[in-house]
Design a protein around this motif. Structure first.
Motif, short mmCIF file in Angstrom:
data_model
loop_
_atom_site.label_atom_id
_atom_site.label_comp_id
_atom_site.label_asym_id
_atom_site.label_seq_id
_atom_site.Cartn_x
_atom_site.Cartn_y
_atom_site.Cartn_z
N LYS A 283 0.77 -1.20 -0.06
CA LYS A 283 0.07 0.00 0.14
C LYS A 283 0.78 1.15 0.00
N LYS A 284 0.40 2.35 -0.58
CA LYS A 284 0.87 3.75 -0.53
C LYS A 284 1.03 3.95 1.02
N LYS A 285 2.10 4.47 1.45
CA LYS A 285 2.23 4.84 2.60
C LYS A 285 2.44 6.51 2.89
N TYR A 286 1.80 7.06 3.94
CA TYR A 286 1.67 8.43 4.28
C TYR A 286 2.02 8.58 5.77
N TYR A 287 2.75 9.70 5.81
CA TYR A 287 3.05 10.21 7.37
C TYR A 287 2.42 11.62 7.37
N THR B 55 4.95 12.33 2.65
CA THR B 55 4.68 13.05 3.98
C THR B 55 3.82 14.30 3.49
N ILE B 56 2.75 14.11 4.32
CA ILE B 56 1.63 15.38 4.48
C ILE B 56 1.75 16.17 5.60
N GLN C 287 -5.72 14.57 0.52
CA GLN C 287 -4.25 14.51 -0.43
C GLN C 287 -3.89 12.91 -0.44
N MET C 288 -5.09 12.06 -0.02
CA MET C 288 -4.54 10.78 0.01
C MET C 288 -5.09 9.83 -0.97
N GLU C 289 -4.68 8.78 -1.41
CA GLU C 289 -5.43 7.59 -1.97
C GLU C 289 -6.13 7.02 -1.12
#
Length: 194
Positions: free
Chosen positions: A28-32, A61-62, A74-76
């Motif tokens: 999975k796409k990883k978001y911080y 990074t957000i 801003q995320m999938e």
């Protein structure tokens, strides 16, 4: 799946949370989601250190010190999310204006932002600080902050699938993710025949 990771300052909770997310995210796409507001050189140095620690690990990074619901846009869908940290987010929401925002307004705003994030993230790993442990007397604004963070932590812990406290770098499970009877039996059988 939502995991709440708490601990004191310098406890190792951030490193544990990052490792946890990397182990469970799969492809999975990883978001911080970074919530720290940068006010001085010391904070800038801390942010730079965290960026170096994440380098090469595939995080997007957000920077979202307030208005958590804006991070969701801003995320999938179904990305793996690490929110670092609820303590900063609560302080920012309460103290960024000329006057502190009342506790209940802050709690409501954060929990509403969390609803959108929970729908978008899997897993969702949240880092927060322990409160009510030092026994120091504080001014009324700080007490309001501690109360707000405490209520948010209570709510997140109640809704979390798993809660982990990190003490001196050692994770202690407070609330374990439930494993179904069928899954337990399959684990036992696979261990017997391995």
């Amino acid at each position: 799946m939502m995991i709440l990771i708490l601990g004191g300052s310098g406890s190792g909770k951030s490193a544990y949370a990052e490792d946890y997310l990397l182990r469970t995210a799969g492809d999975k796409k990883k978001y911080y989601i970074a919530t720290m507001q940068i006010w001085d050189e010391e904070m800038q140095a801390k942010v730079a250190r965290h960026h170096r620690m994440r380098q090469g690990k595939g995080f997007t990074t957000i920077e979202q010190p307030m208005e958590l619901e804006q991070a969701v846009s801003q995320m999938e869908p179904a990305g793996a999310v690490l929110l670092e940290c609820m303590s900063n987010l609560t302080a920012n929401e309460m103290f960024s204006g000329e006057q502190p925002v009342d506790r209940q307004t802050v709690i409501t705003k954060i929990l509403q932002g969390m609803e959108g994030l929970r729908k978008q993230a899997d897993p969702l790993v949240i880092v927060t600080n322990n409160v009510f442990e030092d026994g120091i007397a504080y001014d009324s604004a700080t007490i309001e902050y501690i109360e707000a963070l405490g209520r948010v932590n209570e709510r997140l812990a109640a809704e979390a699938d798993e809660v982990v406290e990190v003490v001196a770098g050692i994770p202690q499970r407070i609330k374990a993710y439930p494993i179904s009877i069928e899954r337990k039996q399959a684990c036992v059988l696979s261990n017997l025949f391995s």
